[in-house]
Write a protein that holds these residues in place. Structure first.
Motif, mmCIF file in Angstrom:
data_model
loop_
_atom_site.group_PDB
_atom_site.id
_atom_site.type_symbol
_atom_site.label_atom_id
_atom_site.label_comp_id
_atom_site.label_asym_id
_atom_site.label_seq_id
_atom_site.Cartn_x
_atom_site.Cartn_y
_atom_site.Cartn_z
ATOM 1 N N CYS A 98 0.896 -1.152 0.000
ATOM 2 C CA CYS A 98 0.000 0.000 0.000
ATOM 3 C C CYS A 98 0.923 1.187 0.000
ATOM 4 O O CYS A 98 1.188 1.783 1.033
ATOM 5 C CB CYS A 98 -0.904 -0.010 1.216
ATOM 6 N N ASP A 99 1.507 1.489 -1.139
ATOM 7 C CA ASP A 99 2.593 2.441 -1.260
ATOM 8 C C ASP A 99 3.778 1.965 -0.412
ATOM 9 O O ASP A 99 3.693 0.997 0.322
ATOM 10 C CB ASP A 99 2.148 3.851 -0.881
ATOM 11 N N ASP A 100 4.871 2.671 -0.503
ATOM 12 C CA ASP A 100 6.093 2.075 0.035
ATOM 13 C C ASP A 100 6.633 2.816 1.249
ATOM 14 O O ASP A 100 7.804 3.123 1.330
ATOM 15 C CB ASP A 100 7.143 2.027 -1.061
ATOM 16 N N HIS A 101 5.776 3.168 2.174
ATOM 17 C CA HIS A 101 6.249 3.924 3.327
ATOM 18 C C HIS A 101 6.401 3.018 4.533
ATOM 19 O O HIS A 101 6.223 1.826 4.437
ATOM 20 C CB HIS A 101 5.322 5.095 3.577
ATOM 21 N N LYS A 102 6.748 3.614 5.637
ATOM 22 C CA LYS A 102 7.099 2.776 6.781
ATOM 23 C C LYS A 102 5.922 1.895 7.218
ATOM 24 O O LYS A 102 4.769 2.274 7.117
ATOM 25 C CB LYS A 102 7.656 3.621 7.915
ATOM 26 N N ASP A 103 6.305 0.720 7.701
ATOM 27 C CA ASP A 103 5.368 -0.383 7.869
ATOM 28 C C ASP A 103 3.973 -0.051 8.369
ATOM 29 O O ASP A 103 2.990 -0.396 7.737
ATOM 30 C CB ASP A 103 5.985 -1.406 8.803
ATOM 31 N N ILE A 104 3.877 0.630 9.498
ATOM 32 C CA ILE A 104 2.575 0.814 10.123
ATOM 33 C C ILE A 104 1.644 1.629 9.225
ATOM 34 O O ILE A 104 0.424 1.524 9.289
ATOM 35 C CB ILE A 104 2.736 1.437 11.524
ATOM 36 N N ASP A 105 2.231 2.412 8.333
ATOM 37 C CA ASP A 105 1.434 3.198 7.402
ATOM 38 C C ASP A 105 0.851 2.358 6.275
ATOM 39 O O ASP A 105 0.066 2.856 5.479
ATOM 40 C CB ASP A 105 2.291 4.318 6.798
ATOM 41 N N ARG A 106 1.254 1.110 6.184
ATOM 42 C CA ARG A 106 0.723 0.237 5.131
ATOM 43 C C ARG A 106 -0.500 -0.533 5.601
ATOM 44 O O ARG A 106 -1.018 -1.379 4.883
ATOM 45 C CB ARG A 106 1.806 -0.734 4.659
ATOM 46 N N GLN A 107 -0.950 -0.254 6.785
ATOM 47 C CA GLN A 107 -2.132 -0.942 7.304
ATOM 48 C C GLN A 107 -3.338 -0.736 6.392
ATOM 49 O O GLN A 107 -3.470 0.297 5.745
ATOM 50 C CB GLN A 107 -2.492 -0.382 8.674
ATOM 51 N N PHE A 164 -6.307 3.506 3.364
ATOM 52 C CA PHE A 164 -6.754 4.820 3.819
ATOM 53 C C PHE A 164 -6.284 5.886 2.832
ATOM 54 O O PHE A 164 -5.099 5.990 2.524
ATOM 55 C CB PHE A 164 -6.212 5.111 5.218
ATOM 56 N N VAL A 165 -7.210 6.689 2.337
ATOM 57 C CA VAL A 165 -6.877 7.767 1.410
ATOM 58 C C VAL A 165 -6.660 9.063 2.182
ATOM 59 O O VAL A 165 -5.569 9.626 2.188
ATOM 60 C CB VAL A 165 -7.978 7.943 0.343
ATOM 61 N N SER A 166 -7.699 9.531 2.850
ATOM 62 C CA SER A 166 -7.590 10.759 3.638
ATOM 63 C C SER A 166 -8.861 10.925 4.443
ATOM 64 O O SER A 166 -9.839 10.202 4.236
ATOM 65 C CB SER A 166 -7.401 11.982 2.734
ATOM 66 N N LEU A 167 -8.851 11.882 5.322
ATOM 67 C CA LEU A 167 -10.086 12.291 5.976
ATOM 68 C C LEU A 167 -10.906 13.081 4.963
ATOM 69 O O LEU A 167 -10.379 13.540 3.949
ATOM 70 C CB LEU A 167 -9.803 13.191 7.179
#
Ligand SMILES: [Zn+2]
Ligand SMILES: [Zn+2]
Ligand SMILES: [Zn+2]
Length: 322
Positions: A104-113, A180-183
């Motif tokens: 889910c894009d390539d950012h740090k792990d917890i952000d790929r939830q 998750f896209v955004s609020l």
């Protein structure tokens, strides 16, 4: 190209054409009240003047007591379902986020939830850890509190009217379902305030976008107006067959509810992100009802829908309530 968030989001959000922003004045990462105060400052039951008070109006703020042991396990996430027995937030309200095996894009792990849409009962609000829970950085129950972590850009909509939000990627990976896209950020209006704005301005004058989203809660409805102040959520256009849905999420059980946009299905690189203005939460019952309505309505006085999907109902919805 200009970053519409002006550095407020974790990654730049380029906008191709700043000349067609209409009434847009200010980028905000989280919603505010019309007087400019952040919705985070909202205090739930300090006023008993509000008529019916909630069942249990304790004055204590609800938090868990999870703390990461950074020295021993710097990368271990807390407030997960796995350690739900020790986390009050998770044991009381669940945690519907999970770590994918893919990307889910390539950012740090917890952000790929991702959000497990299939496991989440329809219309159940998500309850994340509160900003004042002590868990902070390693908490696996705060997905919508970290800003926009996918790569997006704002450019002319595929419908040909106005601007739209598009998913772009440097890694060429599709977005999976539940990302998750955004609020959906904007000004929080009471029904009276929203009516006042509606009577002052025609809702559809700027094409499809800039939609007031209504959050219907027991005893109170909030209307999120992103026309003047908002985030990228305001650039999602309507589609009768959308790739995103909106979920109600609370940052702590006693917070104001927020609206959060998640992918409803896989999204290809370059695709425009959309949700159904008539059925933002993607309710199955409501979808069936709208399909039936479509047959009998003649669309008099309504705006033609330009979503171009095979399931297009033909007309833009008037209003919707979550
Ligand atoms: Zn916790
Ligand atoms: Zn917590
Ligand atoms: Zn937590």
């Amino acid at each position: 190209m200009e970053d519409i968030s002006k550095g407020l989001e974790p990654f730049r959000i380029p906008i191709e054409d700043t000349h067609h922003l209409g009434s847009f004045l200010l980028y905000i990462t989280d919603s505010i009240f019309p007087d400019g105060t952040p919705v985070t400052t909202y205090e739930p039951e300090s006023s008993s003047a509000d008529g019916e008070s909630d069942e249990d109006s304790t004055n204590e703020t609800y938090t868990c007591s999870c703390v990461a042991n950074h020295d021993d396990h710097p990368s271990v996430n807390i407030c997960t379902v796995e350690n739900g027995a020790t986390c009050d937030c998770v044991s009381d309200f669940g945690n519907f986020y999970y770590m994918p095996s893919g990307n889910c894009d390539d950012h740090k792990d917890i952000d790929r939830q991702l959000l497990n849409l299939e496991a989440l009962p329809e219309r159940l609000p998500l309850v994340e850890c509160s900003p004042i829970c002590p868990c902070s950085g390693n908490c696996a129950n705060r997905l919508t509190q970290r800003g926009v972590l996918i790569s997006t850009t704002i450019r002319p909509s595929s419908s040909g009217v106005g601007l739209g939000l598009f998913y772009i990627s440097t890694t060429h990976d599709d977005l999976p379902q539940g990302c998750f896209v955004s609020l959906y950020a904007g000004e929080y209006l009471t029904t009276d305030q929203a009516r006042q704005r509606w009577s002052n301005q025609r809702v559809h004058e700027e094409g499809q976008g800039n939609h007031i989203l209504s959050l219907k809660l027991p005893g109170k409805t909030w209307h999120i107006d992103p026309r003047f102040k908002g985030n990228i959520g305001r650039f999602l256009n309507h589609s009768c067959d959308p790739n995103c849905v909106i979920q109600i999420v609370r940052w702590g059980i006693d917070s104001l509810p927020r609206a959060a946009i998640f992918t409803k299905r896989g999204v290809r690189v370059g695709e425009e992100l959309t949700f159904d203005y008539a059925n933002a939460s993607g309710s199955v019952d409501l979808a069936a009802q709208l399909d039936r309505q479509n047959v009998i309505e003649d669309g008099a006085g309504r705006t033609k829908c330009l979503c171009g999907s095979q399931k297009c109902r033909g007309w833009m919805p008037f209003d919707e309530t979550l």
